[in-house]
Motif scaffolding. Sequence first.
Motif, PDB file in Angstrom:
ATOM      1  N   UNK A   2      16.977  -9.517 -59.247  1.00  0.00           N
ATOM      2  CA  UNK A   2      17.347  -8.960 -57.803  1.00  0.00           C
ATOM      3  C   UNK A   2      15.960  -8.403 -57.373  1.00  0.00           C
ATOM      4  N   UNK A   3      16.297  -7.887 -56.114  1.00  0.00           N
ATOM      5  CA  UNK A   3      15.208  -7.298 -55.072  1.00  0.00           C
ATOM      6  C   UNK A   3      14.603  -6.082 -55.753  1.00  0.00           C
ATOM      7  N   UNK A   4      13.471  -5.507 -55.214  1.00  0.00           N
ATOM      8  CA  UNK A   4      12.903  -4.378 -55.595  1.00  0.00           C
ATOM      9  C   UNK A   4      13.567  -3.197 -55.215  1.00  0.00           C
ATOM     10  N   UNK A   5      14.545  -3.198 -54.018  1.00  0.00           N
ATOM     11  CA  UNK A   5      15.450  -2.237 -53.577  1.00  0.00           C
ATOM     12  C   UNK A   5      16.199  -1.620 -54.747  1.00  0.00           C
ATOM     13  N   UNK A   6      16.688  -2.607 -55.318  1.00  0.00           N
ATOM     14  CA  UNK A   6      17.838  -1.794 -56.518  1.00  0.00           C
ATOM     15  C   UNK A   6      17.075  -0.957 -57.504  1.00  0.00           C
ATOM     16  N   UNK A   7      15.793  -1.221 -58.019  1.00  0.00           N
ATOM     17  CA  UNK A   7      15.485  -0.394 -59.114  1.00  0.00           C
ATOM     18  C   UNK A   7      14.538   0.953 -58.260  1.00  0.00           C
ATOM     19  N   UNK A   8      14.347   0.691 -57.078  1.00  0.00           N
ATOM     20  CA  UNK A   8      13.579   1.727 -56.237  1.00  0.00           C
ATOM     21  C   UNK A   8      14.902   2.894 -55.952  1.00  0.00           C
ATOM     22  N   UNK A   9      16.031   2.386 -55.614  1.00  0.00           N
ATOM     23  CA  UNK A   9      17.103   3.443 -55.416  1.00  0.00           C
ATOM     24  C   UNK A   9      17.543   3.919 -56.381  1.00  0.00           C
ATOM     25  N   UNK A  10      17.714   3.252 -57.729  1.00  0.00           N
ATOM     26  CA  UNK A  10      17.984   3.944 -59.119  1.00  0.00           C
ATOM     27  C   UNK A  10      17.050   5.071 -59.334  1.00  0.00           C
ATOM     28  N   UNK A  11      15.546   4.710 -59.249  1.00  0.00           N
ATOM     29  CA  UNK A  11      14.722   5.697 -59.708  1.00  0.00           C
ATOM     30  C   UNK A  11      14.567   6.841 -58.752  1.00  0.00           C
TER      31      UNK A  11
END
Length: 452
Positions: A354-363
């Motif tokens: 998946x794209x970087x937006x997913x872990x960024x939103x999680x963090x």
Amino acid sequence: MTGDPAAPPLPPATFFGQPRGLAYLAFTEAWERFSYYGMTALLTLYMIGQLLLPGHVEHIAGFAAFRGAVERLTGPLSNQALASQVFGLYSGFVYFTPVLGGWLADRFIGRRAAIVSGALLMSGGHVAMAFDRSFLLALLLLIVGCGLLKGNISAQVGELYRRDDEAGRTRGFAIFSMAVNFGAVAGPVACGFLADRYGWHVGFGAAAVLMLCGLLTYLAGIRHLPGDRQPSRAAAPAAPLTRAEWRRVAALTAVMGITIFQSIAYYQISNVGLVWIEGNVDLALAGFRVPVPWFSAVDPFFSIVGVPALFALWRRQAAHRGEPGDLAKIGIGAAIAAASNLVLAVAALVGGRVGLIWPLAYCAGLGIAFLYYWPTLLALVAGAAPKRLVSTLMGCAFLSLFVGNTVIGWIGGYYERMGHAAFWAMHAAIAATGAVLILLFGRRLGHVLSSR
């Protein structure tokens, strides 16, 4: 600056509208967090990628006996599951020893000596971390040093304020956490970069240097800090706690217990969260591969930038008599942590990288959740605890993180057995449990804690 209601007025505020001593305490802890989070951002990845592999693992002094003891309790473990257990035990005991450090400071050596000793031991631990053979010794030194430093420095923050200044103390702890998070952002970025370019041990060595910077910062500002009270010894017992004080101790213990649920959901980010990111996220960004440890810097970054926004929100709510109380803020933090873990559950269902937006939103969500619940808990302890038990109960607040981090190590062992979506949905449910418990018991606990 004694925290006594009868104390003379505080000196002019000079640090974000707060006492000057807050700056030195905040930046001492910032350096300490730089070293701690820089090291922990590498720890699980280092164990899986190098330390537990043939050619390295056999060089660790005492590791065969240690692994045997762990596997007698858990059964045989893969390298990933063993690394998760080691991480959980280490990060758990880092938050267990502050209760002992608080007790030692309250009764014997005083807070200043405890903090200085802790900083020296942690520096030695980071140096030892640079060598395979001394890996277990390094973890032991870091655990003991952190126990002497963490609870006592937080207790000194509380002593900068009058005991009846609840709003000032809560904001002071939020500012303290904001400054601390500068270290938590810089640590994974700097140590992660050095480890990626020059090797794991260079990253660990940088943490040692920066821990010494923390000690020098504390010593430079010591004249602006609350003085140590004469420790209470067995030869001169204090008067017993009143019934109302015991009730406040029990209520604080209950609140600490509730926060364990959001701590489990939050701290998994530094353990299995990084493993999931390495295996499931497209890390390419404009021709650059983002180092996985850098994601450990995202949630503290949002804990920094979120402070002004939250202060503005709370001021606006207060103007309309709608600012949440401390317990409500803790419950909101649990709900945000639940929503953040659901982000990864959905990302896992998407499948593929998946794209970087997913872990960024999680963090990012976890950073805001942390800002709501953890500094608020510390402020609550500093304001409601019986005066002579402040350091001990501050250590007990960190004891809740011992339980949470120990549990994440155990839960992390199921990552390879469960589907990834189910794994993160489970963490969302754990955090949501904390929010529900605040809804059920928050009003009653608040009534006890507000009584004097």
